[in-house]
Design a protein around this motif. Structure first.
Motif, PDB file in Angstrom:
ATOM      1  N   ASP A 173       8.580  41.104  67.907  1.00  0.00           N
ATOM      2  CA  ASP A 173      10.005  40.860  68.171  1.00  0.00           C
ATOM      3  C   ASP A 173      10.217  39.518  68.852  1.00  0.00           C
ATOM      4  N   GLU A 174       9.356  39.207  69.814  1.00  0.00           N
ATOM      5  CA  GLU A 174       9.461  37.923  70.520  1.00  0.00           C
ATOM      6  C   GLU A 174       9.228  36.760  69.558  1.00  0.00           C
ATOM      7  N   LEU A 175       8.243  36.908  68.688  1.00  0.00           N
ATOM      8  CA  LEU A 175       7.976  35.866  67.698  1.00  0.00           C
ATOM      9  C   LEU A 175       9.158  35.718  66.745  1.00  0.00           C
ATOM     10  N   ALA A 176       9.779  36.811  66.369  1.00  0.00           N
ATOM     11  CA  ALA A 176      10.949  36.746  65.487  1.00  0.00           C
ATOM     12  C   ALA A 176      12.092  36.000  66.173  1.00  0.00           C
ATOM     13  N   ARG A 177      12.294  36.252  67.469  1.00  0.00           N
ATOM     14  CA  ARG A 177      13.338  35.532  68.223  1.00  0.00           C
ATOM     15  C   ARG A 177      13.011  34.037  68.300  1.00  0.00           C
ATOM     16  N   ILE A 178      11.754  33.727  68.552  1.00  0.00           N
ATOM     17  CA  ILE A 178      11.348  32.322  68.623  1.00  0.00           C
ATOM     18  C   ILE A 178      11.523  31.651  67.264  1.00  0.00           C
ATOM     19  N   GLU A 179      11.153  32.347  66.198  1.00  0.00           N
ATOM     20  CA  GLU A 179      11.305  31.780  64.846  1.00  0.00           C
ATOM     21  C   GLU A 179      12.774  31.484  64.549  1.00  0.00           C
ATOM     22  N   GLU A 180      13.670  32.360  64.981  1.00  0.00           N
ATOM     23  CA  GLU A 180      15.103  32.124  64.767  1.00  0.00           C
ATOM     24  C   GLU A 180      15.571  30.908  65.570  1.00  0.00           C
ATOM     25  N   THR A 181      15.090  30.777  66.791  1.00  0.00           N
ATOM     26  CA  THR A 181      15.448  29.626  67.618  1.00  0.00           C
ATOM     27  C   THR A 181      14.894  28.337  67.018  1.00  0.00           C
ATOM     28  N   ILE A 182      13.674  28.398  66.498  1.00  0.00           N
ATOM     29  CA  ILE A 182      13.092  27.233  65.819  1.00  0.00           C
ATOM     30  C   ILE A 182      13.944  26.861  64.617  1.00  0.00           C
ATOM     31  N   SER A 183      14.363  27.854  63.873  1.00  0.00           N
ATOM     32  CA  SER A 183      15.195  27.609  62.692  1.00  0.00           C
ATOM     33  C   SER A 183      16.505  26.919  63.086  1.00  0.00           C
ATOM     34  N   GLN A 184      17.127  27.379  64.155  1.00  0.00           N
ATOM     35  CA  GLN A 184      18.372  26.744  64.617  1.00  0.00           C
ATOM     36  C   GLN A 184      18.121  25.318  65.083  1.00  0.00           C
ATOM     37  N   ALA A 185      17.045  25.125  65.835  1.00  0.00           N
ATOM     38  CA  ALA A 185      16.718  23.777  66.328  1.00  0.00           C
ATOM     39  C   ALA A 185      16.393  22.847  65.150  1.00  0.00           C
ATOM     40  N   ARG A 186      15.703  23.390  64.149  1.00  0.00           N
ATOM     41  CA  ARG A 186      15.369  22.589  62.970  1.00  0.00           C
ATOM     42  C   ARG A 186      16.630  22.196  62.207  1.00  0.00           C
ATOM     43  N   ARG A 187      17.589  23.122  62.070  1.00  0.00           N
ATOM     44  CA  ARG A 187      18.847  22.795  61.385  1.00  0.00           C
ATOM     45  C   ARG A 187      19.600  21.699  62.134  1.00  0.00           C
ATOM     46  N   TYR A 188      19.647  21.795  63.465  1.00  0.00           N
ATOM     47  CA  TYR A 188      20.324  20.762  64.249  1.00  0.00           C
ATOM     48  C   TYR A 188      19.611  19.417  64.097  1.00  0.00           C
ATOM     49  N   PHE A 189      18.288  19.438  64.196  1.00  0.00           N
ATOM     50  CA  PHE A 189      17.505  18.216  64.034  1.00  0.00           C
ATOM     51  C   PHE A 189      17.785  17.575  62.678  1.00  0.00           C
ATOM     52  N   ASN A 190      17.752  18.375  61.614  1.00  0.00           N
ATOM     53  CA  ASN A 190      17.993  17.836  60.279  1.00  0.00           C
ATOM     54  C   ASN A 190      19.404  17.276  60.142  1.00  0.00           C
ATOM     55  N   ALA A 191      20.380  17.894  60.783  1.00  0.00           N
ATOM     56  CA  ALA A 191      21.759  17.381  60.733  1.00  0.00           C
ATOM     57  C   ALA A 191      21.850  16.033  61.438  1.00  0.00           C
ATOM     58  N   VAL A 192      21.199  15.912  62.587  1.00  0.00           N
ATOM     59  CA  VAL A 192      21.220  14.649  63.320  1.00  0.00           C
ATOM     60  C   VAL A 192      20.477  13.565  62.542  1.00  0.00           C
ATOM     61  N   VAL A 193      19.342  13.922  61.936  1.00  0.00           N
ATOM     62  CA  VAL A 193      18.591  12.960  61.115  1.00  0.00           C
ATOM     63  C   VAL A 193      19.439  12.509  59.926  1.00  0.00           C
ATOM     64  N   ARG A 194      20.150  13.445  59.314  1.00  0.00           N
ATOM     65  CA  ARG A 194      21.032  13.087  58.197  1.00  0.00           C
ATOM     66  C   ARG A 194      22.078  12.062  58.633  1.00  0.00           C
ATOM     67  N   ASP A 195      22.715  12.317  59.780  1.00  0.00           N
ATOM     68  CA  ASP A 195      23.732  11.388  60.290  1.00  0.00           C
ATOM     69  C   ASP A 195      23.123  10.021  60.604  1.00  0.00           C
ATOM     70  N   TYR A 196      21.951  10.028  61.238  1.00  0.00           N
ATOM     71  CA  TYR A 196      21.268   8.780  61.588  1.00  0.00           C
ATOM     72  C   TYR A 196      20.885   8.003  60.327  1.00  0.00           C
ATOM     73  N   ASN A 197      20.233   8.695  59.374  1.00  0.00           N
ATOM     74  CA  ASN A 197      19.803   8.019  58.146  1.00  0.00           C
ATOM     75  C   ASN A 197      20.998   7.470  57.361  1.00  0.00           C
ATOM     76  N   THR A 198      22.086   8.209  57.366  1.00  0.00           N
ATOM     77  CA  THR A 198      23.299   7.726  56.693  1.00  0.00           C
ATOM     78  C   THR A 198      23.830   6.479  57.395  1.00  0.00           C
ATOM     79  N   ALA A 199      23.872   6.530  58.717  1.00  0.00           N
ATOM     80  CA  ALA A 199      24.419   5.409  59.489  1.00  0.00           C
ATOM     81  C   ALA A 199      23.618   4.127  59.283  1.00  0.00           C
ATOM     82  N   ILE A 200      22.294   4.238  59.173  1.00  0.00           N
ATOM     83  CA  ILE A 200      21.500   3.013  59.002  1.00  0.00           C
ATOM     84  C   ILE A 200      21.470   2.539  57.558  1.00  0.00           C
ATOM     85  N   SER A 201      21.925   3.378  56.635  1.00  0.00           N
ATOM     86  CA  SER A 201      21.874   3.030  55.216  1.00  0.00           C
ATOM     87  C   SER A 201      23.164   2.450  54.663  1.00  0.00           C
ATOM     88  N   VAL A 202      24.289   2.749  55.291  1.00  0.00           N
ATOM     89  CA  VAL A 202      25.568   2.309  54.733  1.00  0.00           C
ATOM     90  C   VAL A 202      25.851   0.854  55.113  1.00  0.00           C
TER      91      VAL A 202
END
Length: 182
Positions: A121-150
């Protein structure tokens, strides 16, 4: 009058360059902070794995190969330094953990163990938190990569050393929909 207009134009261009530069720096810092958040959650998972392995060992000691693989991949993941190395190591560790939980299906006593259930159960909670952190990271990377490319940001970003960041993506087999057979 001509000099005043020329000075004003030069000042506006300098202000515009400063605004673009500051925005790019802010986005780069956000990507670094978002990666640090992912890294913290990955560390939490790494800290939980030895307890999980020890619990499984008590019930499935003859499944040594799977347990050793999980421990080995955990060590690889903790020693990875660059984001790319960490992403690759974490994807391999996730596969190994799935095998470990699949192995647990063969041991009813293990599945019934309160300690194993708590760790799972603890690992499942951590995996969900990792998934959320990964989604946020990817969103920020998308914004950054877009900003340096335009345009015109790319005219400033390249010479000042702003380079694209990589996304934290899962491997194709992790995306596959599990098949349930009765």
């Amino acid at each position: 009058m001509f000099y005043l207009i020329a000075l004003l134009i030069v000042l506006l261009i300098i202000a515009w360059l400063i605004l673009i530069y500051n925005r790019l720096v802010k986005l780069r810092i956000l990507t670094e902070q978002a990666w640090a958040d992912v890294d913290v959650q990955l560390k939490r998972r790494h800290d939980l794995i030895p307890n999980l392995v020890e619990t499984v060992k008590g019930y499935a000691s003859h499944e040594r190969k799977t347990l050793e693989e999980v421990v080995k991949l955990r060590n690889v993941a903790t020693s990875a330094t660059s984001p790319q190395e960490k992403i690759e190591a974490e994807n391999m560790l996730t596969r190994a953990l799935r095998q470990l939980f699949a192995l647990a299906e063969n041991y009813p006593d293990l599945k019934a163990s309160a300690n194993f259930q708590k760790l799972q159960d603890e690992l499942a909670r951590i995996e969900e938190t990792i998934s959320q952190a990964r989604r946020y990271f990817n969103a920020v990377v998308r914004d950054y990569n877009t900003a340096i490319s335009v345009f015109p940001n790319n005219l400033i970003a390249g010479p000042l050393g702003f380079s694209p960041k990589i996304f934290f993506e899962t491997e194709e087999e992790q995306r596959a929909v599990p098949q349930v057979k009765f």
